[in-house]
Design an enzyme around this catalytic site. Structure first.
Site, mmCIF file in Angstrom:
data_model
loop_
_atom_site.group_PDB
_atom_site.id
_atom_site.type_symbol
_atom_site.label_atom_id
_atom_site.label_comp_id
_atom_site.label_asym_id
_atom_site.label_seq_id
_atom_site.Cartn_x
_atom_site.Cartn_y
_atom_site.Cartn_z
ATOM 1 C CD1 TRP A 48 0.498 0.785 3.037
ATOM 2 C CD2 TRP A 48 -1.017 -0.721 3.639
ATOM 3 N NE1 TRP A 48 0.658 0.572 4.371
ATOM 4 C CE2 TRP A 48 -0.277 -0.355 4.772
ATOM 5 C CE3 TRP A 48 -2.037 -1.652 3.791
ATOM 6 C CZ2 TRP A 48 -0.516 -0.903 6.035
ATOM 7 C CZ3 TRP A 48 -2.260 -2.187 5.038
ATOM 8 C CH2 TRP A 48 -1.506 -1.813 6.131
HETATM 9 FE FE1 SF4 Z 1 4.906 -1.657 0.837
HETATM 10 FE FE2 SF4 Z 1 7.211 -1.237 2.116
HETATM 11 FE FE3 SF4 Z 1 4.916 -0.347 3.192
HETATM 12 FE FE4 SF4 Z 1 5.469 -2.961 3.097
HETATM 13 S S1 SF4 Z 1 6.606 -1.383 4.279
HETATM 14 S S2 SF4 Z 1 3.500 -1.990 2.551
HETATM 15 S S3 SF4 Z 1 6.551 -3.188 1.141
HETATM 16 S S4 SF4 Z 1 5.864 0.366 1.256
#
Ligand code: SF4
Ligand code: SF4
Length: 145
Positions: A48
């Site tokens: 997300w």
């Molecule tokens: Fe996406 Fe990184 Fe957030 Fe996980 S931590 S949802 S991989 S942006």
């Protein structure tokens, strides 16, 4: 666009049991290939784009396309954190680079100011919100008695 790991920069968090990006991802999307010592986003369609992994990676190996409202035309963004600020490097598709630095703290690192220095609410059962009525420049917030 979801986050993606640049394998040339990722060092697998130097073989720690759990990598920083695995630790921080709220969707548990990051995995580590222990042979190659490279992490990757295993389900990009579930990402997300919260930027948590992007910000925590100690070697700036994770990139993400910035939201169109602050980075137009699909540029990717990479953060560099320090103790009191964060600097975003924006790389546009034509190669142009721009950098923006913002403060991220109002107190020294390792310190916090409870309630932001405002007077805590004295009555948790009150109908008015914290800092009301002062923040509204009112003498009283009218509530149902
Ligand atoms: Fe996406 Fe990184 Fe957030 Fe996980 S931590 S949802 S991989 S942006
Ligand atoms: Fe690689 Fe960065 Fe993830 Fe560590 S936090 S495993 S360096 S992508």
């Amino acid at each position: 666009m979801p986050s993606f790991v640049n394998p040339e920069k990722c060092d697998g968090c130097k073989a720690l049991d759990k990598t920083a990006c695995q630790y921080i991802c709220p969707n548990d999307l990051m995995v580590l290939d222990k042979d190659a010592m490279k992490a990757w986003n295993r389900e990009p369609e579930m990402c997300w784009e919260c930027y948590s992994c992007v910000k925590i990676c100690p070697v700036q190996a994770i990139e993400v396309r910035g939201y169109a409202d602050f980075v137009p035309m699909g540029a990717n963004v990479t953060p560099m954190r320090s103790t009191d600020s964060i600097m975003w490097t924006v790389k546009f598709r034509n190669g142009m680079l721009k950098r923006f630095k913002f403060p991220i703290r109002t107190t020294a690192e390792g310190q916090a100011q409870p309630a932001g220095g405002y007077k805590p609410h004295e009555d948790l059962n009150s109908q008015v919100l914290a800092q009301e009525p002062e923040a509204l420049n009112m003498s009283e917030v009218y509530t149902i008695k």
